[in-house]
Every structure is written in structure tokens, then in C-alpha cells.
Design an enzyme around this catalytic site. Structure first.
Site, short mmCIF file in Angstrom:
data_model
loop_
_atom_site.label_atom_id
_atom_site.label_comp_id
_atom_site.label_asym_id
_atom_site.label_seq_id
_atom_site.Cartn_x
_atom_site.Cartn_y
_atom_site.Cartn_z
N HIS A 124 0.62 -1.35 -0.18
CA HIS A 124 0.02 0.23 0.58
C HIS A 124 0.93 1.40 0.09
O HIS A 124 0.42 2.33 -0.17
CB HIS A 124 -0.98 -0.02 1.03
CG HIS A 124 -2.05 -0.57 1.16
ND1 HIS A 124 -3.34 -0.46 0.20
CD2 HIS A 124 -2.00 -2.05 1.49
CE1 HIS A 124 -4.05 -1.89 0.48
NE2 HIS A 124 -3.76 -2.42 0.79
N LYS A 134 -8.50 13.93 4.31
CA LYS A 134 -7.96 13.03 4.15
C LYS A 134 -6.75 12.96 4.83
O LYS A 134 -7.36 13.70 5.99
CB LYS A 134 -7.19 12.17 2.70
CG LYS A 134 -6.43 13.55 2.11
CD LYS A 134 -5.92 13.94 1.35
CE LYS A 134 -6.70 13.85 -0.40
NZ LYS A 134 -6.18 12.32 -1.14
N ARG A 135 -6.25 11.85 5.47
CA ARG A 135 -5.94 12.01 6.98
C ARG A 135 -4.74 13.03 6.86
O ARG A 135 -4.18 13.52 5.37
CB ARG A 135 -5.08 10.64 6.81
CG ARG A 135 -5.62 9.24 7.43
CD ARG A 135 -6.60 9.82 9.42
NE ARG A 135 -5.17 10.05 9.60
CZ ARG A 135 -4.24 9.15 11.09
NH1 ARG A 135 -5.41 8.08 10.90
NH2 ARG A 135 -4.04 9.17 11.55
N LYS A 192 1.10 14.05 1.55
CA LYS A 192 -0.69 14.83 0.54
C LYS A 192 -0.94 16.32 0.48
O LYS A 192 -1.32 16.33 0.01
CB LYS A 192 -1.88 14.04 1.68
CG LYS A 192 -1.67 12.83 1.76
CD LYS A 192 -3.13 12.45 2.49
CE LYS A 192 -3.64 10.92 2.97
NZ LYS A 192 -4.02 10.12 1.78
N THR A 221 -8.61 6.53 -2.53
CA THR A 221 -9.84 6.23 -2.85
C THR A 221 -10.79 7.21 -2.65
O THR A 221 -11.69 7.34 -3.78
CB THR A 221 -10.02 4.91 -2.34
OG1 THR A 221 -9.92 5.33 -0.65
CG2 THR A 221 -9.39 3.38 -2.58
N LYS A 273 -14.24 8.38 -4.87
CA LYS A 273 -15.37 8.83 -3.92
C LYS A 273 -15.89 10.38 -4.50
O LYS A 273 -17.63 10.64 -5.33
CB LYS A 273 -16.02 8.57 -2.56
CG LYS A 273 -15.02 7.36 -1.59
CD LYS A 273 -14.43 7.89 -0.63
CE LYS A 273 -13.76 6.95 -0.27
NZ LYS A 273 -13.45 6.74 0.89
C1 LIG Z 1 -12.01 6.88 1.79
C2 LIG Z 1 -12.13 7.52 2.71
C3 LIG Z 1 -10.12 7.94 3.90
C4 LIG Z 1 -9.26 7.78 2.11
O1 LIG Z 1 -8.65 9.14 1.25
P1 LIG Z 1 -7.84 9.43 0.42
O2 LIG Z 1 -8.04 10.91 -0.17
O3 LIG Z 1 -7.79 8.27 -0.62
O4 LIG Z 1 -6.13 9.39 1.58
C5 LIG Z 1 -9.95 8.11 4.17
N1 LIG Z 1 -10.42 8.21 5.08
C6 LIG Z 1 -12.26 7.61 4.93
C7 LIG Z 1 -13.17 8.25 6.35
C8 LIG Z 1 -12.52 7.44 3.91
O5 LIG Z 1 -13.56 7.34 3.99
#
Ligand SMILES: *Cc1c(COP(=O)(O)O)cnc(C)c1O
Length: 877
Positions: A379, A570-571, A576, A678, A682
């Protein structure tokens, strides 16, 4: 928000909610009242909203039970190859609405609660998230479970039932404060404890050599693993798979030595020690911390799961009665293990230990079985995230496993030596044991050596694995390396979270897209249908207004729903590059101040995400965004043209609220650092446009939608590799006055006037130590954002791009991802079978559908079918 829906609103949402039959509405009301009475022991005079939530959850759960038992019975009878997903994280979020949707009873439940005078959305909001994950990796596991059940795969997830999931994030005085996530406080109506299947897990001790040199692991400390089963319903196929989560239980005689020495109280108190193993999720995303308790968690999960699935393998049913499989030769034909990152990689030495030390197999045979059974998903390429356990830690906690790892390494290096005689440097590079400084075991290397398949999670990332961190291993075993681009489940990430959008899509192209997301391509011709585009924008506006209401209630900030909702959730992590976003915000602010009357595209910029509690820089970034927001949001010159909101406590449930309301999705990591992402998918599925770099799955998203529908900026991986070695941030800082001004403001306390030195560290990182080259991409990012602003002003052009984003998101369904894993790694065929509903005759409908199945599978003679599919679990557990 509990805006009660009008009767009309609820009834028109047919495609999402199914059809509410009078009969089922009546029966749901009846069951609901029974649960309120018998399960919750309340009447309507004293029941609280939470009681109503639990009564509804139990009512919905009742609809799962028959299907769950039936599914496991079906797998048991058919005995297909089983897929076991091993993961330290499952970021499930809430279950109630997802279960109603997948069972097709949402409309009936809606109507029943409406008739009972209750607001179903208010009750749904009382469910705590199952936050057993940090971010993308944990959420991927949750999406995979949904797809595996929907595809009818005989699969089962294994993980840990953390008593505390990912912490609750509070923002106090602009800073992150962590609070424990006590998600089980009110009980969990979805899980079923299975104390009868409790299993022992050993730790510590030493290795003795017994008869014929067979190793014996002795003097260990035992902890029990108690399974809790969680239902995983497939979408409208009567399949319910299992997520089995282990909880640590002290054995009866734990610390008996204290007991004997008379310290009874201490002996009882110490039982907590053992049970700490499943107490709390480690809150690090993409970071390895190397703590012994974490290693205990990893081994605890692996050891319990392997015992469980080996027991299931041995006790399968064939012939006329239950028999015991005595040979492990067929194990890889019956079992596939997928390792979600290296976190469960002890499965490799543990399977070897079971086969060699306990089952008595010769090493070579055991090794062939292990490699054919295991597959590993990588990952990340970030070095700080790669697990490298100190040999001293392993020696102490798992002495026999360390021996086995050394033996694996010895034989592995012999193979390397055979292939590249005399290449000493290659031997050193490929050793599982790193000798520089304190000795460590490289768990990624162990996983590659012990698996028949290694995959990255997006095309670019999978290529990087082959050319960078795993280059030597790729040269040794090119056939092992694969790509499996990540995905998301369209059930939760469209049908559930954006019902109005789901409805207009279904109106136009039918509901086939829910199971086959490629069908969204049928929307492409509507790109010139003005009426449909206006409807699309109208839905986006409604979603934005709902989010604006939430922001008003929660933060007291009024945002303009007509402004562009520009969102990065995101985190929080340096790679990032939330700081790049922040520099853009500051730049926009400075421009407005300098020239208040110039044309300007109004924006509401939202940033959300948790920082690991020990990650100082990430916490400073949160503080900076809040500080910038305070200045911007309270400046009368700015008005509602620019607002900055830090979204507190980003989690699955908040993602469901925010993403449908986004106009612009920020996916701005340094190229080569985000393995897939991911969140990006979304947003695309919900009609947001993306501003992003050529990183992770962004590359493939842009390919699918066409370059004209994606806002691209920034260096490519190749350019990053050129720039990085001689990166000089001052070069960019001194040449760009807007950049210089923004960095200077951060440094000189413009956003922290009461303590001007607050953000010195951040400025220092940007100008001195930045590994992620923020300033190098600043100029292109700003220019690209200017272009975004221009296009947004042309709402029909924007709407058309939005539609093209939705129409081309078919690839990013986890149904596609899982089908690829099934075909190319696990060697199983998704059955896509619809099991009979509980009221239908047992297996009769399957007889016709199942090739080679001549009689009712309930009869023992008919089981020898060649089917390699189904779901997970069995009737013996
Ligand atoms: C999808 C999701 C992530 C992943 O987000 P990235 O932008 O791909 O890092 C992180 N936290 C939550 C709550 C999510 O639903």
C-alpha cells in the site's frame, strides 16, 4: 440534521429505497414494537431516541439472520475454495442504512417508522461509526467485503475487535485534541459473540528441540481470542458473509503465580494486561512505530485466524458424513489468504510453524503450500511506513517465528546466490534481515518471498514497486508482480450517500449500474442534454445546501451554497500536501485584499482529516489551517467570497455527508507518493471535478474521463526524480512574489499575532526540509486553480464535465477490483449467484443454476461439483 422528509419525498425515491409493500411495512412495525418491548424493555412513554435506534437495528438484524445461516450452510455444503482477507483494519462506518439497502427493505422501514411517527434519519444518526481503521487502507477492506458478498464469493474477513477505534478528533483553540472512541458503550447490535469458538494464542517462551529435531515452543503465555461475528450482506442477493473480529480474553489461570504467592487481587487485576491486546487501534496512517503491543496485535490476529481457518479446512463435509481432511496437499486449492499490507505478514511464518512443527510436514512441502496460499498487497512506498521489526523484539515475543524467518531467509539467499553467483551486494540488498545498525526484519521482503502474488494498488504504484523498492525481487520473480487498481463500493458511495443523484441516474439508465458500474457509461450521451445537466446541478445545489446547514449548526459559520465547494478530506500527512492547499488559500486571500473589486470566483474551502497523535508537523498543519480560517472568515473585506472551514472529526459518516456536496476534489499529493487514493474515486462518482497530480489512481481516472475533464498540474514522477536531488525551495520562493508573501506571512505570525513564532516550524519545513517539494508545484497549482475558477463561472460547462466524471467512473467499483483479485490471484470465479430468500425452498433454485449440480445440495452426495465460488464461514463456525 433531522429534516423530516415529506411523505411525497420519501415515496418518490423508489429506486434507492425499493418498494414498500403494505405487508412488509406492517410486519416491520410489529417486529419493531416487539423489540422495543422485549429487547429494550421499554414502552413508548419512556423510550429514548436511542432505544428506537436499537429497536430498528434489531428489526433489521432479524432480516439478516436467516440469510446469514443459509449462506454459511450453502458454503459448507458446496465446499468451494475460500478467500480469507486478513487485515488489521476495517473502517466500516455505520451498518443500519447499508443493511437496509442491501436487503432491499429501506423503503419499507422508512414507511414503517413514518407511520410510527418517528424520524428514521434522526435514529440513523445515533449509530456510532465502527471506526476500526485509519483511512484508505481500512476503508478499502470494508469496500472489499461489500463487493465480495455482492459477487457471492465464499470469503471471510478476519481482523481485531478494537474496543476503541480511531480516536474522536476535537478541535480546541484551533488544535487537534484526541478523545477515546468508546464505540461499544451502548452495545453493538450487529455483532454475535461466539465464545464457543474461542482459541488460544501463545506469546513469549522459548524453543526446545524435541524428537528428530522437531521444534517445540514452550513456556509460553497464553491469551484467548474470542470471535465476534459481524454480518456482511451482499446487495440484493440473499448472501450474508462474515467479518470475524477477535477480542483478547485472559485465560482462567492467567498469572497464576501471583495467585499462588497470595496476591489474589494483583492476579485478578493483571488479567487486564492480556486483554489490552485488542484494546485500541494504533492511530498511525502510513507510519511504522515498532511498538511491541502492535506486534502482539498482529500476531494475535494472524494466529487466531489461521487456527480457525485450518480447523474449517480440516472439518469439511464430503462423502456421506463429516470427515477430517488429513492431507494439506489440497490446502492451496481450498484456501486463499490475502494480506492487506504487511500488517498480517506473520501469517507466513505462522503457517510454516503449524505445518512443520505441529502437522509434521517436511519444510519443502510446507513452504510450497505456504507460497501457493498467500498473496500480499503493498500500500505504500514511503520508507517510514514499511514495517521493519527489530529482531530483538521478535526474539522476545515470538522466538520460534524468528527462527523460522531466519530459515526462510537462509534458503531464500541460497536461491539468490544460485541465480546471481557472487553478487554479494545483491544478497545484502535482498536479505530479509537488515544488518545495518540494530538488526531488523523487513516484513515486505518476507511477504514477497512467502507469497505467489504481490500487487500494488494502482497502475503507477505497481510500476514503481517493480522499478524502485522491490526491483531486485521483481528481477527474481517477475511473474509474481501484479496491479490491482483500488475501487470503492457504489452501494455506500452513491446509492446510500447520494440518493437523489442515484435516482436521476436510475431514471435515465435503469438500476443495473448498482451491480455493474460500467453501465454509468450510458450517461455519456446526456452530456449535451441541458435539462439533465440542470437537474444534475440542482441536486448538487441541494446537497450543498444541506452541508451548509450542517456547517452553520456545527461551526456557526455562514457559507454561500452558490460558492464553489472546494474540498480536501483525507488523513493529514505531509505527502498529501495540505500545505499546498493552504498556500493557495493564503494566495486567494492576499489577492482579494490587494484588489477587492477584481473578478473572483467565490469559494468555500474545506479541509478535514485526522493527524496521528504523535505526528507534530501534521498537528501544526491543522493548527495553521484553523488560524488562516480565523483571519479569512472574520475579514469584512472578504465577505462570503472566501471561507475556510476545518471539518472536525473526518470519518466514514462525515465523508458520506461531505462528498455529495463537493464541486472540487483536491488530490494534490506529490507524484509517486500516494499509492492509489480512494477518496479521489468517491468524489468522481458523485460528480465533483478533480484538481490533481499524476499520482496513484488519479492517472487512471484522468484516462477514463479524458484529459479535458480533469484539472492537471504538477511534476510527473520522472520530473520529481530530476528535481528532488538538488531541490532548493528558495529558488521558487524568491522567484514568485505571491509565494514569498504567503510563506513570509506564515513565518512572521500574520496568522498567529498573539504568538508570532507559532508557525516557524512550518515555514522552516517549506523552506528547508520539505521532502514533498511543495514549493516546486506551487506555481502550476495556482495557475491551474485560476483555470478551475474560470470554468466554474460557466455552470453548463462545469455541469458537462461533472456528468463526464460520473459517466466514466465505472472502472472504480470494487466489484471490478475484486473480480480481478478472484481471477488473477485467488483462482476463484465470482458466482454472482442469488441465494434463495429465507422463505423460499432451501436450495431448489440453485439446482437449475449450478452447473454440475444435479440434486439438491442439501443432500450430501451432490457436493462434488467443480464450483470454485460461494461465500464464507460454515455451519461449524
Ligand atoms: C475514503 C476514505 C479515506 C481515504 O481517502 P484518501 O483521499 O484516498 O486518502 C480516508 N478516510 C475516510 C473516512 C474515507 O472514507
Amino acid at each position: 440534521m433531522s429534516v423530516p422528509k415529506s411523505d411525497f419525498d420519501r415515496r418518490k425515491q423508489i429506486s434507492v429505497r425499493g418498494i414498500a409493500e403494505v405487508e412488509s411495512v406492517t410486519s416491520i412495525k410489529k417486529t419493531f414494537n416487539q423489540h422495543l418491548h422485549f429487547t429494550l424493555v421499554k414502552d413508548r412513554n419512556v423510550a429514548t431516541p436511542r432505544d428506537y435506534y436499537f429497536a430498528l437495528a434489531h428489526t433489521v438484524r432479524d432480516h439478516l439472520v436467516g440469510r446469514w445461516i443459509r449462506t454459511q450452510q450453502y458454503y459448507y455444503e458446496l465446499d468451494p475454495k475460500r478467500v480469507y482477507y486478513l487485515s488489521l483494519e476495517y473502517y466500516m462506518g455505520r451498518s443500519l442504512q447499508n443493511t437496509m439497502i442491501n436487503l432491499g427493505i429501506q423503503a419499507a422501514c422508512d414507511e414503517a417508522l413514518y407511520q410510527l411517527g418517528l424520524d428514521i434519519e434522526e435514529l440513523q444518526d445515533l449509530e456510532d461509526d465502527a471506526g476500526l481503521g485509519n483511512g484508505g487502507l481500512g476503508r478499502l477492506a470494508a469496500c472489499f467485503l461489500d463487493s465480495m458478498a455482492t459477487l457471492g464469493l465464499a470469503s471471510c474477513g478476519y481482523g481485531i475487535r478494537y474496543e476503541y477505534g480511531i480516536f474522536d478528533q476535537k478541535i480546541k483553540d484551533g488544535e487537534q485534541v484526541e478523545e477515546p472512541d468508546d464505540w461499544l458503550r451502548f452495545g453493538n447490535p450487529w455483532e454475535k459473540a461466539r465464545p464457543e469458538y474461542m482459541l488460544p494464542v501463545n506469546f513469549y517462551g522459548r524453543v526446545e528441540k524435541g524428537d528428530q529435531g522437531r521444534a517445540k515452543w514452550v513456556d509460553t503465555q497464553v491469551v484467548f481470542a474470542m470471535p465476534y461475528d459481524n454480518p456482511v450482506p451482499g446487495y440484493m442477493n440473499n448472501t450474508v458473509n462474515t467479518l470475524r473480529l477477535w477480542s483478547a480474553k485472559s485465560p482462567h489461570d492467567f498469572n497464576l503465580k501471583f495467585f499462588n504467592s497470595g496476591d489474589y487481587i494483583q492476579a485478578v487485576l493483571d488479567r487486564n494486561q492480556a486483554e489490552n491486546i485488542s484494546r485500541v487501534l494504533y492511530p498511525n496512517d502510513n507510519f511504522f512505530s515498532g511498538k511491541e503491543l502492535r506486534l502482539k496485535q498482529e500476531y494475535f490476529m494472524v494466529a487466531a485466524s489461521l487456527q480457525d481457518l485450518i480447523r474449517r479446512f480440516k472439518s469439511h463435509k464430503f462423502g456421506s458424513r463429516d470427515q477430517v481432511r488429513t492431507s494439506f496437499d489440497t490446502f492451496p486449492d481450498k484456501v486463499a489468504l490475502q494480506l492487506n499490507d504487511t500488517h498480517p505478514s506473520l501469517a507466513i511464518p505462522e503457517l510454516m510453524r503449524v505445518l512443520v512443527d505441529i502437522e509434521g510436514l517436511p519444510w519443502e512441502q510446507a513452504w510450497a503450500i505456504t507460497v501457493r496460499t498467500c498473496a500480499y498487497t503493498n500500500h505504500t512506498v514511503l520508507p517510514e511506513a514499511l514495517e521493519r521489526w527489530h529482531t530483538a523484539t521478535l526474539q522476545h515475543l515470538l522466538p520460534r517465528h524468528l527462527e523460522i524467518i531466519f530459515e526462510i531467509n537462509y534458503r531464500h539467499l541460497q536461491e539468490v546466490q544460485k541465480k546471481w553467483p557472487g553478487d554479494v551486494d545483491r544478497m545484502r540488498r535482498m536479505s530479509l534481515v537488515e544488518e545495518e545498525g540494530e538488526k531488523r526484519i523487513n516484513m515486505a521482503f518476507l511477504s514477497i518471498v512467502g507469497a505467489h502474488a504481490v500487487n500494488g494498488v494502482a497502475a503507477l504504484h505497481s510500476e514503481l514497486l517493480k522499478t524502485t523498492i522491490f526491483k531486485d525481487f521483481y528481477e527474481m520473480w517477475p511473474e509474481r508482480f501484479q496491479n490491482k487498481t483500488n475501487g470503492i463500493t457504489p452501494r455506500r458511495w452513491l446509492l446510500l450517500c447520494n440518493p437523489s443523484l442515484a435516482d436521476i441516474i436510475t431514471d435515465k439508465i435503469g438500476d443495473g449500474w448498482v451491480r455493474n458500474l460500467w453501465e454509468l457509461a450510458k450517461l455519456k450521451p446526456l452530456a449535451d442534454d441541458q435539462q439533465f445537466l440542470r437537474r444534475l446541478m440542482q441536486i448538487k445545489m441541494e446537497n450543498k445546501m444541506k452541508l451548509a446547514l450542517y456547517i452553520k449548526e456545527k461551526y456557526g459559520v455562514t457559507v454561500n451554497p452558490a460558492s464553489m465547494f472546494d474540498i480536501q478530506v483525507k488523513r493529514i500527512h505531509e505527502y498529501k500536501r495540505q500545505l499546498l492547499n493552504c498556500l493557495h488559500i493564503i494566495t486567494l486571500y492576499n489577492r482579494l485584499k490587494r484588489n477587492p473589486n477584481a473578478a473572483f470566483t467565490p469559494r468555500t474551502i474545506m479541509v478535514g482529516g485526522k493527524a496521528a497523535p504523535g505526528y507534530h508537523t501534521a498537528k501544526q498543519i491543522i493548527k495553521l489551517i484553523n488560524a488562516v480560517g480565523r483571519v479569512v472568515n472574520n475579514d469584512p473585506i472578504i465577505g462570503d467570497r472566501l471561507k475556510v472551514i476545518f471539518l472536525e472529526n473526518y470519518r466514514v459518516t462525515l465523508a458520506e455527508k461531505i462528498i455529495p456536496a463537493a464541486d472540487l476534489s483536491e488530490q494534490i499529493s506529490l507524484a509517486g507518493t500516494e499509492a492509489s487514493g480512494t477518496g479521489n474515486m468517491k468524489f468522481q462518482l458523485n460528480g465533483s471535478l478533480t484538481i490533481g497530480t499524476l499520482d496513484g489512481a488519479n492517472v487512471e481516472m484522468r484516462e477514463e474521463m479524458g484529459a479535458e475533464n480533469f484539472f492537471l498540474f504538477g511534476m510527473t514522477v520522472e520530473e520529481v526524480n530530476k528535481v528532488a536531488p538538488t531541490y532548493n525551495p528558495y529558488h521558487y520562493y524568491e522567484r514568485n512574489p505571491e509565494l514569498k508573501m504567503a510563506v513570509d506571512q506564515i513565518r512572521n505570525g500574520f496568522f498567529s499575532p498573539s504568538r508570532p513564532e507559532t508557525f516557524h516550524d512550518i515555514a522552516d519545513i517549506l523552506l528547508k526540509y520539505d521532502r514533498f517539494l511543495v514549493l516546486a508545484d506551487y506555481d502550476e497549482y495556482i495557475k491551474c486553480q485560476d483555470q478551475v475558477g474560470k470554468v466554474y463561472m460557466d455552470q453548463m460547462a462545469w455541469a458537462k464535465m461533472s456528468l463526464m466524471n460520473i459517466a466514466t467512473s465505472g472502472k472504480f467499483s470494487t466489484d471490478r477490483t475484486i473480480t480481478e483479485y478472484a481471477n488473477e490471484i485467488w483462482g476463484v470465479e465470482p458466482s454472482n449467484i442469488r441465494l434463495p430468500a429465507p422463505h423460499e425452498p432451501l436450495f431448489a433454485p440453485l439446482v437449475a443454476k449450478t452447473p454440475g449440480l444435479k440434486e439438491d445440495v442439501a443432500r450430501p452426495t451432490a457436493v462434488q461439483s467443480g464450483m470454485q465460488n460461494g461465500g464464507a464461514g460454515d455451519r461449524k463456525a
